[in-house]
Write a protein that holds these residues in place. Structure first.
Motif, PDB file in Angstrom:
ATOM      1  N   SER A  41       0.817  -1.223   0.000  1.00 41.26           N
ATOM      2  CA  SER A  41       0.000   0.000   0.000  1.00 41.26           C
ATOM      3  C   SER A  41       0.847   1.269   0.000  1.00 41.26           C
ATOM      4  O   SER A  41       0.345   2.355  -0.297  1.00 41.26           O
ATOM      5  CB  SER A  41      -0.970   0.000   1.185  1.00 41.26           C
ATOM      6  N   ALA A  42       2.146   1.166   0.277  1.00 38.40           N
ATOM      7  CA  ALA A  42       3.024   2.346   0.221  1.00 38.40           C
ATOM      8  C   ALA A  42       3.130   2.898  -1.197  1.00 38.40           C
ATOM      9  O   ALA A  42       3.471   4.069  -1.388  1.00 38.40           O
ATOM     10  CB  ALA A  42       4.409   2.017   0.754  1.00 38.40           C
ATOM     11  N   ALA A  43       2.793   2.084  -2.188  1.00 38.31           N
ATOM     12  CA  ALA A  43       2.790   2.564  -3.577  1.00 38.31           C
ATOM     13  C   ALA A  43       1.759   3.666  -3.782  1.00 38.31           C
ATOM     14  O   ALA A  43       1.847   4.435  -4.746  1.00 38.31           O
ATOM     15  CB  ALA A  43       2.520   1.408  -4.536  1.00 38.31           C
ATOM     16  N   LYS A  44       0.822   3.782  -2.863  1.00 33.29           N
ATOM     17  CA  LYS A  44      -0.196   4.836  -2.960  1.00 33.29           C
ATOM     18  C   LYS A  44       0.399   6.226  -2.803  1.00 33.29           C
ATOM     19  O   LYS A  44      -0.280   7.227  -3.017  1.00 33.29           O
ATOM     20  CB  LYS A  44      -1.296   4.606  -1.933  1.00 33.29           C
ATOM     21  N   ILE A  45       1.675   6.312  -2.448  1.00 30.42           N
ATOM     22  CA  ILE A  45       2.341   7.606  -2.383  1.00 30.42           C
ATOM     23  C   ILE A  45       2.259   8.307  -3.736  1.00 30.42           C
ATOM     24  O   ILE A  45       2.313   9.527  -3.813  1.00 30.42           O
ATOM     25  CB  ILE A  45       3.810   7.482  -1.909  1.00 30.42           C
ATOM     26  N   ILE A  46       2.096   7.539  -4.791  1.00 31.61           N
ATOM     27  CA  ILE A  46       2.013   8.110  -6.125  1.00 31.61           C
ATOM     28  C   ILE A  46       0.795   9.033  -6.257  1.00 31.61           C
ATOM     29  O   ILE A  46       0.770   9.916  -7.098  1.00 31.61           O
ATOM     30  CB  ILE A  46       2.011   7.005  -7.208  1.00 31.61           C
ATOM     31  N   GLN A  47      -0.208   8.859  -5.399  1.00 35.50           N
ATOM     32  CA  GLN A  47      -1.400   9.702  -5.417  1.00 35.50           C
ATOM     33  C   GLN A  47      -1.265  10.927  -4.526  1.00 35.50           C
ATOM     34  O   GLN A  47      -2.133  11.786  -4.542  1.00 35.50           O
ATOM     35  CB  GLN A  47      -2.621   8.907  -4.935  1.00 35.50           C
ATOM     36  N   ASP A  48      -0.222  10.998  -3.734  1.00 31.71           N
ATOM     37  CA  ASP A  48      -0.085  12.060  -2.727  1.00 31.71           C
ATOM     38  C   ASP A  48       1.100  12.960  -3.076  1.00 31.71           C
ATOM     39  O   ASP A  48       2.239  12.694  -2.686  1.00 31.71           O
ATOM     40  CB  ASP A  48       0.097  11.423  -1.350  1.00 31.71           C
ATOM     41  N   THR A  49       0.819  14.034  -3.785  1.00 33.07           N
ATOM     42  CA  THR A  49       1.864  14.952  -4.240  1.00 33.07           C
ATOM     43  C   THR A  49       2.629  15.577  -3.081  1.00 33.07           C
ATOM     44  O   THR A  49       3.852  15.673  -3.126  1.00 33.07           O
ATOM     45  CB  THR A  49       1.240  16.071  -5.107  1.00 33.07           C
ATOM     46  N   SER A  50       1.934  15.975  -2.033  1.00 34.89           N
ATOM     47  CA  SER A  50       2.631  16.608  -0.904  1.00 34.89           C
ATOM     48  C   SER A  50       3.559  15.623  -0.198  1.00 34.89           C
ATOM     49  O   SER A  50       4.659  15.986   0.223  1.00 34.89           O
ATOM     50  CB  SER A  50       1.634  17.220   0.079  1.00 34.89           C
ATOM     51  N   MET A  51       3.144  14.371  -0.096  1.00 33.39           N
ATOM     52  CA  MET A  51       4.000  13.352   0.518  1.00 33.39           C
ATOM     53  C   MET A  51       5.237  13.128  -0.352  1.00 33.39           C
ATOM     54  O   MET A  51       6.354  13.014   0.158  1.00 33.39           O
ATOM     55  CB  MET A  51       3.225  12.043   0.701  1.00 33.39           C
ATOM     56  N   GLN A  52       5.057  13.080  -1.664  1.00 36.25           N
ATOM     57  CA  GLN A  52       6.197  12.914  -2.568  1.00 36.25           C
ATOM     58  C   GLN A  52       7.168  14.086  -2.423  1.00 36.25           C
ATOM     59  O   GLN A  52       8.382  13.886  -2.394  1.00 36.25           O
ATOM     60  CB  GLN A  52       5.727  12.808  -4.019  1.00 36.25           C
ATOM     61  N   GLN A  53       6.652  15.289  -2.307  1.00 37.71           N
ATOM     62  CA  GLN A  53       7.515  16.467  -2.182  1.00 37.71           C
ATOM     63  C   GLN A  53       8.349  16.421  -0.913  1.00 37.71           C
ATOM     64  O   GLN A  53       9.489  16.867  -0.900  1.00 37.71           O
ATOM     65  CB  GLN A  53       6.682  17.745  -2.237  1.00 37.71           C
ATOM     66  N   ARG A  54       7.793  15.884   0.167  1.00 41.10           N
ATOM     67  CA  ARG A  54       8.556  15.786   1.421  1.00 41.10           C
ATOM     68  C   ARG A  54       9.756  14.848   1.280  1.00 41.10           C
ATOM     69  O   ARG A  54      10.722  14.964   2.010  1.00 41.10           O
ATOM     70  CB  ARG A  54       7.640  15.359   2.566  1.00 41.10           C
ATOM     71  N   TRP A  55       9.692  13.919   0.349  1.00 41.05           N
ATOM     72  CA  TRP A  55      10.799  12.982   0.119  1.00 41.05           C
ATOM     73  C   TRP A  55      11.902  13.589  -0.736  1.00 41.05           C
ATOM     74  O   TRP A  55      12.967  13.004  -0.884  1.00 41.05           O
ATOM     75  CB  TRP A  55      10.287  11.703  -0.529  1.00 41.05           C
ATOM     76  N   ASN A  56      11.696  14.761  -1.308  1.00 45.12           N
ATOM     77  CA  ASN A  56      12.692  15.367  -2.195  1.00 45.12           C
ATOM     78  C   ASN A  56      14.030  15.627  -1.520  1.00 45.12           C
ATOM     79  O   ASN A  56      15.051  15.727  -2.190  1.00 45.12           O
ATOM     80  CB  ASN A  56      12.160  16.654  -2.821  1.00 45.12           C
TER      81      ASN A  56
END
Length: 106
Positions: A41-56
């Motif tokens: 279910s961690a693949a759902k990060i693809i739907q969460d732009t703000s979560m992806q940005q925090r990983w930058n």
């Protein structure tokens, strides 16, 4: 030490992904992180732009989202943000073999 992270949550994927991010940022101070693999279910990060940005901030390592999980969850692969990429298990297995430790967040 060369590390790789496998995020494979059993319940709340957002909590697991955020916990892994904090752990990875702390590890970067003294270790090299080769890759982070978002599985289950961690693949759902693809739907969460703000979560992806925090990983930058982890731009020194690869951030991979499992292709099989994207297909299973019927997610849109084009939603991948900057540093993220969609990949299969083969690159992940290769990364684990080249790492000193695999850290799994469940």
């Amino acid at each position: 030490m060369r590390l790789c992270f496998l995020i494979n949550p059993s319940e709340d994927w957002q909590q697991a992904v955020e916990h892994a991010r904090h752990l990875a940022l702390a590890a970067l101070k003294t270790h090299q992180i080769k890759a982070v693999f978002f599985f289950g279910s961690a693949a759902k990060i693809i739907q969460d732009t703000s979560m992806q940005q925090r990983w930058n901030k982890l731009n020194s390592c690869d951030l991979w989202i499992c292709r099989t999980m994207i297909d299973q969850w019927q997610l849109n692969e084009t939603a991948c943000h900057n540093h993220f990429s969609v990949t299969g298990m083969a690159p992940w297995i290769n990364c684990m073999q080249q790492s000193d430790r695999v850290i799994e967040i469940i």
